[in-house]
Motif scaffolding. Structure first.
Motif, PDB file in Angstrom:
ATOM      1  N   LEU A 195       0.867  -1.171   0.000  1.00 39.80           N
ATOM      2  CA  LEU A 195       0.000   0.000   0.000  1.00 39.80           C
ATOM      3  C   LEU A 195       0.904   1.221   0.000  1.00 39.80           C
ATOM      4  O   LEU A 195       1.817   1.321   0.827  1.00 39.80           O
ATOM      5  CB  LEU A 195      -0.902   0.010   1.239  1.00 39.80           C
ATOM      6  N   ALA A 196       0.681   2.155  -0.936  1.00 43.64           N
ATOM      7  CA  ALA A 196       1.544   3.330  -1.034  1.00 43.64           C
ATOM      8  C   ALA A 196       0.719   4.567  -1.362  1.00 43.64           C
ATOM      9  O   ALA A 196      -0.347   4.480  -1.992  1.00 43.64           O
ATOM     10  CB  ALA A 196       2.619   3.126  -2.104  1.00 43.64           C
ATOM     11  N   TYR A 197       1.237   5.716  -0.933  1.00 40.17           N
ATOM     12  CA  TYR A 197       0.588   7.009  -1.191  1.00 40.17           C
ATOM     13  C   TYR A 197       1.649   8.028  -1.571  1.00 40.17           C
ATOM     14  O   TYR A 197       2.753   8.041  -0.996  1.00 40.17           O
ATOM     15  CB  TYR A 197      -0.147   7.498   0.050  1.00 40.17           C
ATOM     16  N   THR A 198       1.350   8.892  -2.540  1.00 39.95           N
ATOM     17  CA  THR A 198       2.189  10.044  -2.842  1.00 39.95           C
ATOM     18  C   THR A 198       1.310  11.268  -3.016  1.00 39.95           C
ATOM     19  O   THR A 198       0.180  11.178  -3.514  1.00 39.95           O
ATOM     20  CB  THR A 198       3.036   9.856  -4.118  1.00 39.95           C
ATOM     21  N   GLY A 199       1.829  12.420  -2.602  1.00 40.24           N
ATOM     22  CA  GLY A 199       1.133  13.683  -2.775  1.00 40.24           C
ATOM     23  C   GLY A 199       2.082  14.724  -3.337  1.00 40.24           C
ATOM     24  O   GLY A 199       3.210  14.866  -2.861  1.00 40.24           O
ATOM     25  N   LYS A 214      -1.094  -3.132  -4.401  1.00 42.08           N
ATOM     26  CA  LYS A 214      -0.344  -4.104  -5.197  1.00 42.08           C
ATOM     27  C   LYS A 214      -0.300  -5.453  -4.492  1.00 42.08           C
ATOM     28  O   LYS A 214      -0.142  -5.536  -3.267  1.00 42.08           O
ATOM     29  CB  LYS A 214       1.091  -3.599  -5.437  1.00 42.08           C
ATOM     30  N   VAL A 215      -0.423  -6.523  -5.282  1.00 37.49           N
ATOM     31  CA  VAL A 215      -0.254  -7.890  -4.811  1.00 37.49           C
ATOM     32  C   VAL A 215       0.803  -8.550  -5.689  1.00 37.49           C
ATOM     33  O   VAL A 215       0.655  -8.591  -6.913  1.00 37.49           O
ATOM     34  CB  VAL A 215      -1.567  -8.688  -4.900  1.00 37.49           C
ATOM     35  N   ALA A 216       1.873  -9.049  -5.076  1.00 38.96           N
ATOM     36  CA  ALA A 216       2.928  -9.743  -5.806  1.00 38.96           C
ATOM     37  C   ALA A 216       3.085 -11.143  -5.240  1.00 38.96           C
ATOM     38  O   ALA A 216       2.911 -11.372  -4.039  1.00 38.96           O
ATOM     39  CB  ALA A 216       4.251  -8.977  -5.689  1.00 38.96           C
ATOM     40  N   TYR A 217       3.439 -12.098  -6.110  1.00 38.90           N
ATOM     41  CA  TYR A 217       3.511 -13.492  -5.667  1.00 38.90           C
ATOM     42  C   TYR A 217       4.643 -14.228  -6.368  1.00 38.90           C
ATOM     43  O   TYR A 217       4.886 -14.046  -7.567  1.00 38.90           O
ATOM     44  CB  TYR A 217       2.179 -14.211  -5.940  1.00 38.90           C
ATOM     45  N   ASP A 218       5.336 -15.074  -5.598  1.00 38.07           N
ATOM     46  CA  ASP A 218       6.395 -15.936  -6.103  1.00 38.07           C
ATOM     47  C   ASP A 218       5.867 -17.376  -6.096  1.00 38.07           C
ATOM     48  O   ASP A 218       5.496 -17.897  -5.042  1.00 38.07           O
ATOM     49  CB  ASP A 218       7.630 -15.815  -5.205  1.00 38.07           C
ATOM     50  N   ALA A 228       4.733 -12.939 -10.294  1.00 39.40           N
ATOM     51  CA  ALA A 228       3.675 -12.151 -10.917  1.00 39.40           C
ATOM     52  C   ALA A 228       3.236 -11.066  -9.954  1.00 39.40           C
ATOM     53  O   ALA A 228       3.410 -11.190  -8.734  1.00 39.40           O
ATOM     54  CB  ALA A 228       2.483 -13.036 -11.296  1.00 39.40           C
ATOM     55  N   TYR A 229       2.665 -10.016 -10.508  1.00 40.62           N
ATOM     56  CA  TYR A 229       2.031  -9.012  -9.658  1.00 40.62           C
ATOM     57  C   TYR A 229       0.889  -8.350 -10.410  1.00 40.62           C
ATOM     58  O   TYR A 229       0.827  -8.360 -11.641  1.00 40.62           O
ATOM     59  CB  TYR A 229       3.024  -7.962  -9.145  1.00 40.62           C
ATOM     60  N   ALA A 230      -0.033  -7.791  -9.645  1.00 47.11           N
ATOM     61  CA  ALA A 230      -1.114  -6.960 -10.158  1.00 47.11           C
ATOM     62  C   ALA A 230      -1.197  -5.738  -9.263  1.00 47.11           C
ATOM     63  O   ALA A 230      -1.014  -5.838  -8.044  1.00 47.11           O
ATOM     64  CB  ALA A 230      -2.444  -7.720 -10.158  1.00 47.11           C
TER      65      ALA A 230
END
Length: 462
Positions: A341-345, A381-385, A396-398
């Protein structure tokens, strides 16, 4: 079902509710699957191949080329001069297909073949070594009407360039200096290696380490110098850093930079400054902290800050400007998965700039950087090995980035990315990497429009 709708070539209002529903079902299914996997203290990291955009944080700060992976055994090196005995040659074969349906709607597309050949000597009298890297990108399929992918030069033309040619001096066992053409990895001056050939630079630098001997902590990394010119990732020419930033061609300004990174246990803190006279000053700082794993769950927290402002005679835009961006990020490791989870302003003063490499913002992804004046963005984001499922080397990631609060004539927009990468570690394909990437950018507002970006990349390292 996810693939059927997300990979469709063009957007349209009629499909937007269906696309959102399908995406929501896919994310929900992924989360249910991930939380059903039991955590493990032997959790594996998802490698850099899963990087969604191209951004460098300060714990990745690098002014030096990687050390040889197969050093010459000591008894062999003694028998001949180290300058020759420690010589290393590398070669990479690369092919890249990219097609993008843009908002207008127009299309860019090309398929290129190329790669690189690199040489680095050992040290002469334990003082100086030299290195060079040549790059090439040639068209396999490149219709002139689809120009603009940056896989090739403008006009869909192939090119070959000596991108690196440098001498490196050992000042002490841990401090080095380099002169000439070289690749660097810093937040705002970096390779941005997302096409056929990377950015490389001309200049002089000094860099090194302190502490961290044999794994002891704390450890420091530092570097600085003067960078005069850049070869952009789709070019065979080196131009002044000021010209690449957008100043008139007759303005010749380079960039002074200095940075440091401190690491101690799970904590990493760093800062770096870039100063170009009469052009721009960029200050960047970030910090990450990896909490101790609890029952196999691993949490890493991060924060970043960038400040950009005009300098001197304001030759970049003809007027003074200043802006800044801040960001926060949390990565949760669960078994073979990582949830982010990320945020930028971004401040209202001006758009952020990153003319000399990939943008370091946490929400910079495959197509968009989400760094426009006033823009807020959230990334999920969800990433998986898949190694535990018997598919070693498959990741993979989405992800989804939702942007808001930009002012006209800009439009708010969202980006959705999918990435699949396979890096075999044995057999005839060891050294190869195959990557499939897809991005969709939806603009919100009157007359909703969409951009679709599809990439297929294969490399082989000899």
């Amino acid at each position: 079902m996810c693939k059927r709708y997300i990979f469709h070539g063009h957007g349209g209002q009629a499909r937007q509710p269906l696309l959102a529903a399908v995406a929501a079902r896919c994310v929900l299914a992924a989360v249910i699957f991930l939380i059903s996997v039991p955590p493990s203290l032997a959790q594996q990291e998802i490698g850099t191949g899963s990087r969604h955009g191209y951004h460098v944080q300060l714990h990745e700060l690098s002014f030096a080329n990687p050390e040889p992976t197969l050093p010459v055994p000591r008894h062999e090196a003694i028998e001949q001069m180290p300058f020759f005995a420690d010589t290393k040659f590398d070669a990479q074969l690369k092919t890249f297909y990219l097609t993008r349906d843009k908002f207008d709607p127009s299309r860019v597309a090309a398929w290129a073949l190329g790669g690189s050949l690199s040489y680095r000597s050992g040290y002469l009298r334990d003082l100086v070594r030299i290195g060079a890297v040549g790059y090439t990108s040639q068209p396999l399929w490149a219709p002139e009407e689809y120009d603009g992918t940056q896989l090739l030069k403008l006009g869909q033309e192939g090119y070959t360039v000596l991108g690196q040619a440098y001498a490196e001096a050992k000042l002490t066992d841990s401090i080095f200096a380099a002169l000439g053409r070289k690749a660097y990895e810093t937040p705002y001056i970096n390779k941005h290696d997302v096409r056929m050939t990377p950015n490389t630079f001309e200049g002089v630098t000094v860099y090194g380490t302190a502490g961290g001997v044999e794994g002891s902590l704390p450890a420091w990394r530092f570097g600085g110098g003067f960078i005069s010119k850049i070869k952009n990732l789709d070019s065979d020419e080196f131009v002044w850093m000021s010209e690449r930033a957008g100043a008139p061609d007759d303005v010749e300004r380079g960039v002074y930079l200095a940075g440091v990174n401190y690491q101690n246990g799970g904590l990493s803190v760093g800062a770096i400054n870039y100063y170009s006279a009469d052009i721009i000053n960029i200050f960047y700082a970030d910090a990450t902290y990896q909490l101790p794993a609890i029952n196999g769950y691993k949490l890493t927290l991060g924060g970043q800050y960038s400040d950009q402002r005009s300098t001197g005679s304001n030759l970049l835009t003809g007027a003074s400007f200043s802006t800044r961006q801040w960001g926060l990020k949390a990565d949760m490791g669960i078994a073979s998965a990582v949830l982010t989870l990320a945020y930028t302003g971004t401040a209202n003063g001006a758009d952020m700039r990153s003319p000399w490499g990939g943008y370091p913002g946490y929400t910079s992804v495959q197509v968009e950087d989400f760094d426009r004046a006033g823009e807020d963005a959230w990334m999920f984001k969800v990433a998986y090995d898949f190694s535990r499922q018997g598919a070693k080397g498959l990741t993979a990631y989405a992800l989804a980035v939702l942007g808001n609060n930009v002012s006209a004539p800009y439009r708010n927009q969202n980006e959705y990315d999918l990435n699949l990468q396979w890096t075999p570690d044995r057999g005839l394909l060891k050294g190869a990497s195959f990557r499939l990437r897809y991005a969709r950018v939806d603009q919100r507002g009157s007359g909703d429009e969409a951009l679709n970006d599809f990439r297929l990349i294969a490399t082989y390292d000899f």
